[in-house]
Enzyme design. Structure first.
Site, PDB file in Angstrom:
ATOM      1  N   HIS A   1     -10.251  26.269 -35.761  1.00 32.24           N
ATOM      2  CA  HIS A   1      -9.765  24.982 -35.244  1.00 32.24           C
ATOM      3  C   HIS A   1     -10.923  24.115 -34.744  1.00 32.24           C
ATOM      4  O   HIS A   1     -10.786  23.394 -33.752  1.00 32.24           O
ATOM      5  CB  HIS A   1      -8.764  25.200 -34.106  1.00 32.24           C
TER       6      HIS A   1
ATOM      7  N   GLU B   1      -5.287  36.513 -29.658  1.00 33.05           N
ATOM      8  CA  GLU B   1      -6.101  37.172 -30.678  1.00 33.05           C
ATOM      9  C   GLU B   1      -7.475  37.573 -30.153  1.00 33.05           C
ATOM     10  O   GLU B   1      -8.134  38.440 -30.731  1.00 33.05           O
ATOM     11  CB  GLU B   1      -6.224  36.277 -31.908  1.00 33.05           C
TER      12      GLU B   1
ATOM     13  N   ASP C   1      -7.753  31.608 -31.859  1.00 33.93           N
ATOM     14  CA  ASP C   1      -6.610  31.937 -32.712  1.00 33.93           C
ATOM     15  C   ASP C   1      -6.761  31.350 -34.111  1.00 33.93           C
ATOM     16  O   ASP C   1      -7.539  30.439 -34.357  1.00 33.93           O
ATOM     17  CB  ASP C   1      -5.310  31.449 -32.080  1.00 33.93           C
ATOM     18  N   GLU C   2      -5.998  31.939 -35.023  1.00 34.15           N
ATOM     19  CA  GLU C   2      -5.777  31.416 -36.376  1.00 34.15           C
ATOM     20  C   GLU C   2      -7.061  31.199 -37.184  1.00 34.15           C
ATOM     21  O   GLU C   2      -7.251  30.143 -37.791  1.00 34.15           O
ATOM     22  CB  GLU C   2      -4.951  30.130 -36.307  1.00 34.15           C
ATOM     23  N   VAL C   3      -7.919  32.214 -37.215  1.00 34.65           N
ATOM     24  CA  VAL C   3      -9.048  32.192 -38.141  1.00 34.65           C
ATOM     25  C   VAL C   3      -8.550  32.786 -39.456  1.00 34.65           C
ATOM     26  O   VAL C   3      -8.116  33.931 -39.491  1.00 34.65           O
ATOM     27  CB  VAL C   3     -10.234  32.998 -37.596  1.00 34.65           C
TER      28      VAL C   3
END
Length: 856
Positions: free
Chosen positions: A440, A579, A526-528
């Site tokens: 992000h 995460e 988060d969200e890699v």
């Protein structure tokens, strides 16, 4: 010679005339009309939908057959080969698309319409799902953009348009559905409601009221100078134009007293006819006592028109349930100005929330000035038309081609942020800054790319490379959840840590200048996406030379270990999304994420959002707390305020994690939230037995639940009004759960008794909002634009009945097809007249909600 001059002048004049005529007759894209119509969800039996864009040319000139492009934003991924019509649609990055004519397009004449149908992934339900931000660019003038303003959506009404998949059991919210929901809410006299919200621990009514006037004096212990000044200012706001006397007297005053032995945020409040006393051991306790005193004021006192204000006599002993009571505000996706942040801080303080978590950067924007890295704001805080992202970022969420748009562009200067910190500190609110990383992070990456190019052009290679956030030779291919292909920092290169260290030091200095506390910085985490770093030369070099880092998965722990060292050396601790505390392991041949014991004792504070039913991590918050991590409950099921209130085409917001109406935060049970998850995001009922194999919160784990936090992600928070609509009144349910003790219905084991207790508590809450709290919010700070509910309406045996979620609000109606206004007929009881009725709910200030229509 003269003839040649005259001939040349004639040619020139003719040329000028020809150009002028060409310009005057050129196609004007402002006269395009765009309409979006959903055809079908679950198209061809798959998780995809088909919709159509219709382009109508109302200009006097035809739209050219070629030489143009139309850009727009759309959150869904369009299948290129599915496009029907004489155009192609190309995905550029993120939610950014480009439409251009193909050889079959022969122009669009005046009043003609072109239909472009396509298939895209997932599903669509409400109007905020629509493509947006359309603008036109001619190939021969690539720097000239024309915004297309006439954009509309055809309301979805059919099951195939509103049902996401055959498994979708969530009802479309109709007036009849709302009536049934509201029918359990009892009308409770205001005199029977608690005078203080959120609910205090101990509350006892007294005798005669205290009468507050502009001459009431405030006497304060020396330790509470700041709180005394705050209270005087609040009183001045109540009595516009009347000065508050500072002369001391023994009677008719408000006394702020120090009392040892009370907890950090604990207070005692006594109100009688002659005196008000607030006692606490700290400034925070005094401040919350002041908020309770304000809560006792009649709601209409906030209009500032009363000469004297009666305050009911009470004896209160109170303290919060959780030490962390937070709100996360995303100002990166879409920006909110400083004035709005200050307004939100006042709102939070009134309801005793004590932590504002500011999500300051993301793929779509960087919002905080860092003086030593000016590109972060000169490039990363602006969105507008670009294909290179070198001077600013591309449009997102319909922000359009102009870099001076209202919500896509914007940032806080250092002075702004210091002012925000000071304002919050006076109100005992801690601000936690978030540096979203390593994913992000596109705004930061592109900003540092711009810095690199500037310095390389100046011949300063070493300085240019000092803060690069990706390996220039990296050929990794990936796509994030939001469809970005270039939004992850490379955690193997030293320049990434140079960048982060500089950020931390500058942020620390801002807090020091503001005199505000800073204990942690939130580093996202988060969200890699999969595929990241796979072809980075820097990563390959690190893997080859390290015994600890063997795969790209191990880079996660490598990164947060270095972040921990960076913060620890500055007496700070790490905060991150869940995460940051997870490790990927193979379980029966499948890669799973489990709590990472490496960081469990390192004071990593984890904000756990993922309890989406069906994703397998419903109990993740409890797993992490039981493993020793300090956990802030941030659960999507109940605490994501950007999720739509209910399923209705006209209701804004997302719904990927379900629908979150006002009741969801209110019914959240922090120590047993699985108990009140009774259906999944598709509305399918879930029996209590479904949680039998899920991890329960242990007594040790319970001690690690630091607090709870509501989240307002800003994809749909476009402007201050929409932000307040999504935030309120949901935030009031959060405030109650964060401050008040566990309600009886949450711990009652008998489900029937628990349901009865809950309905009683829900009625009290709805009455409190409708008759007290929302009335205040209608007037404070020129009014908050909270969501006013729609009326519930049913027709039974030819009789029309209506009700409202918040007793105290007014229902008005018409029978002549006109929309109800504040002077329309008030609904007072069942109606029998035949015809079409339009109903609308109004608040105390005369602001109306959405109109609903029924025919008798």
């Amino acid at each position: 010679m003269m003839k040649k001059v005259i001939l040349l002048m004639c040619v020139l004049i003719a040329s000028i005339g020809s150009n002028a005529q060409s310009k005057s007759t050129a196609f004007n894209a402002q006269n395009l009309q765009v309409k979006w119509d959903v055809l079908q969800n679950n198209y061809n039996g798959k998780p995809q939908f088909k919709s159509v864009l219709s382009f109508t040319n109302t200009d006097k000139q035809a739209m050219p057959a070629n030489g143009w492009k139309v850009y727009f934003n759309f959150a869904r991924q369009i299948v290129p080969e599915s496009v029907e019509g004489p155009v192609k649609i190309e995905h550029l990055n993120g939610d950014f698309f480009c439409m251009s004519p193909n050889p079959n397009f022969h122009g669009l004449s005046t009043n003609a319409t072109m239909r472009v149908a396509f298939v895209a992934g997932a599903w669509v339900v409400n109007f905020t799902d629509a493509p947006e931000g359309f603008y036109y660019v001619a190939d021969n003038a690539p720097d000239v953009t024309v915004s297309i303003k006439n954009i509309s959506q055809v309301p979805s009404t059919k099951p195939e348009q509103l049902q996401r998949t055959p498994a979708d059991k969530v009802d479309v919210v109709t007036p009849q559905y709302v009536y049934k929901q509201n029918d359990q809410i009892q009308n409770i006299p205001e005199s029977e409601l608690s005078g203080i919200f959120p609910t205090p621990v101990n509350y006892k009514k007294g005798g005669q009221p205290f009468v507050l006037t502009a001459h009431t004096q405030v006497i304060a212990d020396a330790a509470f100078t700041n709180e005394s000044a705050y209270l005087k200012q609040q009183m001045a706001n109540l009595f516009i134009g009347a000065a508050v006397h500072s002369k001391l007297t023994a009677r008719q005053n408000i006394s702020l007293q120090k009392k040892v032995g009370l907890g950090q945020e604990e207070y005692e409040l006594q109100v009688n006819a002659n005196h008000i006393t607030i006692a606490a051991s700290t400034g925070a306790g005094i401040f919350y006592g002041i908020q309770s005193l304000k809560s006792l004021l009649p709601a209409k006192a906030w209009q500032g028109k009363m000469q004297s204000i009666p305050i009911r006599a009470v004896i209160v002993k109170d303290k919060p349930r959780f030490g962390y009571r937070g709100l996360m505000l995303d100002v990166a996706r879409n920006f909110q100005p400083k004035s709005q942040i200050l307004k939100v801080i006042d709102l939070m303080s009134m309801y005793k929330l004590n932590t504002l978590h500011m999500h300051l950067n993301d793929d779509e924007g960087w919002r905080l000035e860092i003086p030593s890295l000016p590109e972060l704001t000169s490039v990363g805080s602006k969105r507008g038309h670009t294909l290179t992202n070198t001077d600013h970022l591309q449009p997102s969420y319909g922000s359009g081609p102009d870099v001076n748009n209202n919500y896509g562009s914007g940032n806080y200067s250092k002075a702004d942020f210091v002012e925000i910190l000071r304002y919050a500190n006076i109100r005992h609110i801690t601000i936690i800054p978030e540096i979203e990383s390593p994913g992000h992070a596109r705004a930061a990456i592109k900003s540092m790319d711009a810095r690199y190019k500037r310095l390389m052009k100046a011949g300063q290679q070493a300085e240019a490379e000092r803060y690069l956030l990706h390996d220039l030779q990296d050929q990794s291919v990936y796509s994030s959840v939001q469809h970005w292909s270039d939004n992850v920092m490379d955690v193997a290169i030293p320049s990434t840590y140079n960048f982060l260290e500089t950020l931390v030091d500058e942020i620390v200095n801002m807090y020091r200048e503001a005199g505000a506390p800073l204990k942690t910085i939130h580093f996202g985490g988060d969200e890699v996406p999969a595929g990241v770093w796979a072809k980075s030369p820097s990563v390959q070099k690190l893997l080859a030379g390290s015994s600890d880092v063997k795969t790209t998965d191990d880079l996660w722990y490598y990164y947060f270990k270095k972040i921990n060292q960076l913060l620890k050396s500055r007496n700070l601790y790490v905060s991150g999304w869940e995460e940051a505390g997870l490790r990927k392991v193979m379980v029966n041949g499948v890669k799973k994420q489990v709590p990472n014991t490496d960081f469990a004792q390192a004071n990593f504070h984890l904000y756990v959002w993922n309890n989406v039913l069906g994703w397998g991590a419903e109990d993740l918050a409890y797993q992490l707390a039981n493993a020793g991590y300090p956990v802030i409950l941030s659960c999507v099921s109940n605490l994501y305020f950007d999720l739509s209130y209910q399923k209705n085409f006209y209701e804004p917001g997302q719904y990927w994690g379900g629908y979150v109406d006002v009741d969801k935060p209110f019914k959240f049970i922090p120590y047993n939230y699985l108990k009140n998850i009774t259906e999944n995001s598709m509305g399918v009922p879930v029996p209590a037995s479904a949680w039998a194999k899920k991890e329960k919160l242990t007594e040790t784990g319970k001690a690690h639940i630091v607090g709870i936090q509501g989240q307002l992600w800003s994809e749909e928070a476009k402007g201050v009004d929409r932000m307040e609509y999504l935030l309120l009144p949901k935030m009031l349910g959060l405030a109650e759960r964060a401050w008040a003790k566990d309600p009886d219905w949450a711990t009652e084991l008998d489900s029937a008794k628990a349901n009865t207790l809950y309905n009683t508590a829900w009625s009290t809450f709805c009455n409190t909002l409708g008759k007290k709290e929302l009335v205040k919010l209608s007037y404070m700070h020129q009014g908050f634009q909270y969501r006013i509910p729609t009326a519930g309406v049913v027709i039974e045996n030819g009789t029309v009945k209506a009700n409202v979620q918040f007793p105290g609000m007014t229902i008005r109606y018409t029978t002549n097809q006109a929309e109800p206004i504040i002077s329309s007929t008030m609904y007072t009881g069942p109606l029998t007249q035949k015809g079409t009725y339009k109903f609308r709910v109004f608040d105390d200030a005369g602001r109306g909600g959405r109109v609903v229509t029924v025919t008798n």
